[in-house]
Each structure stands twice: as C-alpha cells, then as structure tokens.
Design a protein around this motif. Structure first.
Motif, mmCIF file in Angstrom:
data_model
loop_
_atom_site.group_PDB
_atom_site.id
_atom_site.type_symbol
_atom_site.label_atom_id
_atom_site.label_comp_id
_atom_site.label_asym_id
_atom_site.label_seq_id
_atom_site.Cartn_x
_atom_site.Cartn_y
_atom_site.Cartn_z
ATOM 1 N N THR A 1 -96.298 33.827 16.373
ATOM 2 C CA THR A 1 -97.515 33.035 16.157
ATOM 3 C C THR A 1 -97.292 31.611 16.644
ATOM 4 N N ARG A 2 -98.367 31.025 17.151
ATOM 5 C CA ARG A 2 -98.327 29.666 17.680
ATOM 6 C C ARG A 2 -99.547 28.900 17.181
ATOM 7 N N PRO A 3 -99.435 27.595 17.009
ATOM 8 C CA PRO A 3 -100.610 26.802 16.627
ATOM 9 C C PRO A 3 -101.611 26.748 17.785
ATOM 10 N N SER A 4 -102.855 26.531 17.467
ATOM 11 C CA SER A 4 -103.895 26.491 18.502
ATOM 12 C C SER A 4 -103.695 25.326 19.470
ATOM 13 N N THR A 5 -102.919 24.351 19.099
ATOM 14 C CA THR A 5 -102.662 23.200 19.971
ATOM 15 C C THR A 5 -101.496 23.429 20.931
ATOM 16 N N ASP A 6 -100.834 24.590 20.831
ATOM 17 C CA ASP A 6 -99.717 24.910 21.718
ATOM 18 C C ASP A 6 -100.217 25.006 23.152
ATOM 19 N N LYS A 7 -99.619 24.265 24.052
ATOM 20 C CA LYS A 7 -100.066 24.201 25.452
ATOM 21 C C LYS A 7 -99.263 25.088 26.388
ATOM 22 N N ASN A 8 -98.316 25.884 25.852
ATOM 23 C CA ASN A 8 -97.528 26.769 26.713
ATOM 24 C C ASN A 8 -98.411 27.865 27.288
ATOM 25 N N PRO A 9 -98.223 28.218 28.562
ATOM 26 C CA PRO A 9 -98.991 29.321 29.138
ATOM 27 C C PRO A 9 -98.697 30.630 28.412
ATOM 28 N N ALA A 10 -99.674 31.523 28.377
ATOM 29 C CA ALA A 10 -99.563 32.765 27.610
ATOM 30 C C ALA A 10 -98.352 33.597 28.004
ATOM 31 N N GLY A 11 -97.951 33.607 29.252
ATOM 32 C CA GLY A 11 -96.836 34.412 29.693
ATOM 33 C C GLY A 11 -95.463 33.865 29.351
ATOM 34 N N THR A 12 -95.407 32.715 28.679
ATOM 35 C CA THR A 12 -94.116 32.107 28.386
ATOM 36 C C THR A 12 -93.755 32.126 26.912
ATOM 37 N N VAL A 13 -94.629 32.613 26.054
ATOM 38 C CA VAL A 13 -94.331 32.674 24.625
ATOM 39 C C VAL A 13 -93.931 34.099 24.242
ATOM 40 N N PRO A 14 -93.069 34.265 23.241
ATOM 41 C CA PRO A 14 -92.651 35.601 22.827
ATOM 42 C C PRO A 14 -93.832 36.473 22.395
ATOM 43 N N PHE A 15 -93.701 37.772 22.603
ATOM 44 C CA PHE A 15 -94.738 38.715 22.195
ATOM 45 C C PHE A 15 -94.094 39.866 21.440
ATOM 46 N N SER A 16 -94.914 40.622 20.717
ATOM 47 C CA SER A 16 -94.368 41.700 19.898
ATOM 48 C C SER A 16 -95.132 42.996 20.118
ATOM 49 N N PHE A 17 -94.464 44.095 19.824
ATOM 50 C CA PHE A 17 -95.091 45.413 19.810
ATOM 51 C C PHE A 17 -94.167 46.382 19.092
ATOM 52 N N ILE A 18 -94.720 47.542 18.740
ATOM 53 C CA ILE A 18 -93.921 48.572 18.084
ATOM 54 C C ILE A 18 -93.406 49.527 19.156
ATOM 55 N N VAL A 19 -92.141 49.867 19.068
ATOM 56 C CA VAL A 19 -91.512 50.752 20.047
ATOM 57 C C VAL A 19 -91.784 52.199 19.629
ATOM 58 N N PRO A 20 -92.446 52.987 20.482
ATOM 59 C CA PRO A 20 -92.720 54.380 20.110
ATOM 60 C C PRO A 20 -91.443 55.213 20.053
ATOM 61 N N ARG A 21 -91.472 56.215 19.179
ATOM 62 C CA ARG A 21 -90.366 57.176 19.133
ATOM 63 C C ARG A 21 -90.498 58.129 20.323
ATOM 64 N N LYS A 22 -89.454 58.869 20.628
ATOM 65 C CA LYS A 22 -89.467 59.758 21.790
ATOM 66 C C LYS A 22 -90.557 60.816 21.700
ATOM 67 N N ASP A 23 -90.869 61.288 20.493
ATOM 68 C CA ASP A 23 -91.860 62.345 20.323
ATOM 69 C C ASP A 23 -93.284 61.815 20.170
ATOM 70 N N GLU A 24 -93.478 60.514 20.345
ATOM 71 C CA GLU A 24 -94.794 59.896 20.201
ATOM 72 C C GLU A 24 -95.262 59.335 21.545
ATOM 73 N N GLY A 25 -96.569 59.250 21.690
ATOM 74 C CA GLY A 25 -97.136 58.594 22.858
ATOM 75 C C GLY A 25 -97.180 57.096 22.618
ATOM 76 N N PRO A 26 -97.772 56.349 23.533
ATOM 77 C CA PRO A 26 -97.871 54.897 23.334
ATOM 78 C C PRO A 26 -98.820 54.564 22.192
#
Length: 76
Positions: free
Chosen positions: A43-68
């Motif tokens: 999470t970042r404050p709304s005043t953060d001026k860093n471009p979107a591609g430069t801040v960390p992002f998150s997601f859940i890693v699927p298991r082998k038997d699951e789709g995306p």
C-alpha cells in the motif's frame, strides 16, 4: 508475514501463499498467508509520486492443480 529476498524463478515453493514482488529488483520480498498480512508492503499513500511499475505488487501463487486466480474488486 515473512520478509524474504528470493529470485522470482523460485516462486513455485510459495504455492497457496500471498507474495510481494519488487519489480525494480525482480525478487520476492515478502510472503504471507493472507493479503491483509502483507498489505503494509504494497500500500502507498495517494501522494506517492512513484510510477506504477516501480512499486511492489502482490498476488496469490496458484497451486499446481489450480488454474490462475482472478481477483474481482467491485467499485461503488
């Protein structure tokens, strides 16, 4: 949450977990069981001026038997 410093090509070992990736260094920097657990790393404050591609992002890693996973957020 556990802070780590692991290359993204080792992401398979975190199947079923939420991960945080720092795109600047192309590494996994944190792992958690829930999104809430790792939210402070992405999470970042709304005043953060860093471009979107430069801040960390998150997601859940699927298991082998699951789709995306598809995260649907309803806007009000």
């Amino acid at each position: 949450m556990k802070k780590v410093n692991i290359p993204t090509n080792k992401i398979g070992k975190f199947a079923g977990k939420w991960v945080v990736i720092d795109p600047k260094i192309d590494r996994i920097i944190a792992v958690g069981s829930t999104l809430k657990e790792i939210s402070s790393m992405v999470t970042r404050p709304s005043t953060d001026k860093n471009p979107a591609g430069t801040v960390p992002f998150s997601f859940i890693v699927p298991r082998k038997d699951e789709g995306p996973y598809i995260l649907w957020i309803k806007s009000y």
